[in-house]
Structure formats: structure tokens, C-alpha cells
Scaffold this active site. Sequence first.
Site, PDB file in Angstrom:
ATOM      1  N   ASN A  47       9.861   1.072   2.240  1.00 57.53           N
ATOM      2  CA  ASN A  47       9.040   0.630   3.378  1.00 57.53           C
ATOM      3  C   ASN A  47       9.858   0.637   4.664  1.00 57.53           C
ATOM      4  OD1 ASN A  47      10.375  -1.619   2.188  1.00 57.53           O
ATOM      5  ND2 ASN A  47       8.946  -3.054   3.076  1.00 57.53           N
ATOM      6  N   ILE A  48       9.184   1.015   5.741  1.00 60.90           N
ATOM      7  CA  ILE A  48       9.824   1.108   7.058  1.00 60.90           C
ATOM      8  C   ILE A  48       8.938   0.355   8.040  1.00 60.90           C
ATOM      9  CG2 ILE A  48      10.644   2.643   8.881  1.00 60.90           C
ATOM     10  CD1 ILE A  48      10.890   4.854   6.721  1.00 60.90           C
ATOM     11  N   GLU A  49       9.476  -0.755   8.561  1.00 63.13           N
ATOM     12  CA  GLU A  49       8.682  -1.609   9.454  1.00 63.13           C
ATOM     13  C   GLU A  49       8.967  -1.280  10.913  1.00 63.13           C
ATOM     14  OE1 GLU A  49       9.461  -5.607   8.038  1.00 63.13           O
ATOM     15  OE2 GLU A  49       8.250  -5.226   6.231  1.00 63.13           O
ATOM     16  N   CYS A  58       4.275   1.540   4.043  1.00 62.19           N
ATOM     17  CA  CYS A  58       4.700   1.121   2.707  1.00 62.19           C
ATOM     18  C   CYS A  58       5.583   2.177   2.043  1.00 62.19           C
ATOM     19  CB  CYS A  58       3.488   0.900   1.813  1.00 62.19           C
ATOM     20  SG  CYS A  58       2.407  -0.442   2.316  1.00 62.19           S
ATOM     21  N   GLU A  60       5.376   3.352  -0.980  1.00 68.41           N
ATOM     22  CA  GLU A  60       4.645   4.352  -1.774  1.00 68.41           C
ATOM     23  C   GLU A  60       4.208   5.515  -0.901  1.00 68.41           C
ATOM     24  OE1 GLU A  60       4.224   1.068  -1.604  1.00 68.41           O
ATOM     25  OE2 GLU A  60       3.009   0.314  -3.243  1.00 68.41           O
ATOM     26  N   CYS A  95      -0.543  -1.838  -2.445  1.00 68.88           N
ATOM     27  CA  CYS A  95      -1.646  -2.268  -1.576  1.00 68.88           C
ATOM     28  C   CYS A  95      -2.809  -1.268  -1.669  1.00 68.88           C
ATOM     29  CB  CYS A  95      -1.169  -2.419  -0.136  1.00 68.88           C
ATOM     30  SG  CYS A  95      -1.097  -0.875   0.776  1.00 68.88           S
ATOM     31  N   CYS A  98      -2.325   2.242  -0.042  1.00 67.42           N
ATOM     32  CA  CYS A  98      -1.500   3.147  -0.864  1.00 67.42           C
ATOM     33  C   CYS A  98      -2.287   3.660  -2.064  1.00 67.42           C
ATOM     34  CB  CYS A  98      -0.225   2.446  -1.296  1.00 67.42           C
ATOM     35  SG  CYS A  98       0.918   2.205   0.081  1.00 67.42           S
TER      36      CYS A  98
HETATM   37  N1  THU Z   1       4.656  -3.010   1.190  1.00 69.83           N
HETATM   38  C1  THU Z   1       4.951  -1.844   0.527  1.00 69.83           C
HETATM   39  O1  THU Z   1       5.935  -1.171   0.842  1.00 69.83           O
HETATM   40  N2  THU Z   1       4.130  -1.464  -0.472  1.00 69.83           N
HETATM   41  C2  THU Z   1       3.006  -2.145  -0.854  1.00 69.83           C
HETATM   42  O2  THU Z   1       2.273  -1.648  -1.701  1.00 69.83           O
HETATM   43  C3  THU Z   1       2.706  -3.450  -0.285  1.00 69.83           C
HETATM   44  C4  THU Z   1       3.516  -3.845   0.885  1.00 69.83           C
HETATM   45  C5  THU Z   1       5.521  -3.419   2.311  1.00 69.83           C
HETATM   46  C6  THU Z   1       4.848  -3.364   3.651  1.00 69.83           C
HETATM   47  C7  THU Z   1       5.659  -4.366   4.442  1.00 69.83           C
HETATM   48  O3  THU Z   1       6.801  -3.707   4.960  1.00 69.83           O
HETATM   49  C8  THU Z   1       6.123  -5.373   3.399  1.00 69.83           C
HETATM   50  O4  THU Z   1       5.926  -4.753   2.145  1.00 69.83           O
HETATM   51  C9  THU Z   1       5.358  -6.686   3.432  1.00 69.83           C
HETATM   52  O5  THU Z   1       4.003  -6.495   3.385  1.00 69.83           O
END
Ligand code: THU
Length: 133
Positions: A47-49, A58, A60, A95, A98
Site C-alpha cells: 500500500n502507498i498512501e 491498496c 492488492e 477491501c 480491490c
Molecule cells: N489497505 C490495503 O492495502 N488493502 C486492503 O485491502 C485494505 C486496506 C490499506 C489502505 C490503507 O493504506 C491502509 O490499508 C489502511 O486502510
Amino acid sequence: MPSDAQIQKMLIAEARQASETAYAPYSSFPVGAAVLTPSREIIRGANIENASYGLSICAERVAIFTAVASGATRIEALAVCVASEVNSPAERMPCGACRQVMTEFMDPSAMVYVDGVGAFPLKDLLPNAFILK
Ligand code: THU
């Protein structure tokens, strides 16, 4: 030809390693993912915010998009790993966004391996998926 159990083990190991490259300074929730392509390549994502929270992506989707941008047209299996030990099973599941993106590139029977939770055919994670034909 590796067995399903061997593929699961390999993909989970890759997803765990991928979580180490997560950029998650806002949520402190590092996630890693790994996908298997038809040419037996394993491609990772994390994941990259972003400071503009909604632009975050996310793990995935990073793995799937990287695989597709590298030439894969289908994804055979996917694993996802939430790095922390303290999460509940629900916090480890992919989620909804995804799941929809998985539906674009994975067969309904393709497996999604969720570290610490179990193995699910995609059709169980997103029944009655939206598909344009
Ligand atoms: N996140 C994922 O990478 N995959 C998911 O299926 C659910 C959430 C990440 C998004 C965000 O960076 C962090 O988790 C918190 O929601």
C-alpha cells in the site's frame, strides 16, 4: 508443477516481504500483496498512501496493476498480508474496491490467500460481481 498448497506458501511469503515496502505513514497499517501470473511470475505490491488520503492505493491493486502493466493479462492467484500481528480477521480481508479489481483479471474460482485467515475463491469474496461484457 507446484501444488495449490505450495503456491499459497510462496505467495504468502512474498506478500509478507512486500509489506516491508509499504508507505503507510498516515494509517501505520502496512499491507503487502503478491500475485501469480500465467507465466509463473510472482509480482509484489504494497500500500502507498498520500497526504491527500483519498489518493492512497491498496497493496492488492498495486500488485495487480504492476502485473498488468508488465504484460500479464490474467492473474492466477493473489495473496495479501497485513504486517501487524494484532489485527482481527476482518482487518486482514481485502477491501471491496480491490475485490472488484480482482474480478477484472481473475477467474471466479481463482484463489485469494489471506495471511492469518485462510483461502477463498474470488467468487466467495465478491458474489454477483459487476461485469461488463
Ligand atoms: N489497505 C490495503 O492495502 N488493502 C486492503 O485491502 C485494505 C486496506 C490499506 C489502505 C490503507 O493504506 C491502509 O490499508 C489502511 O486502510
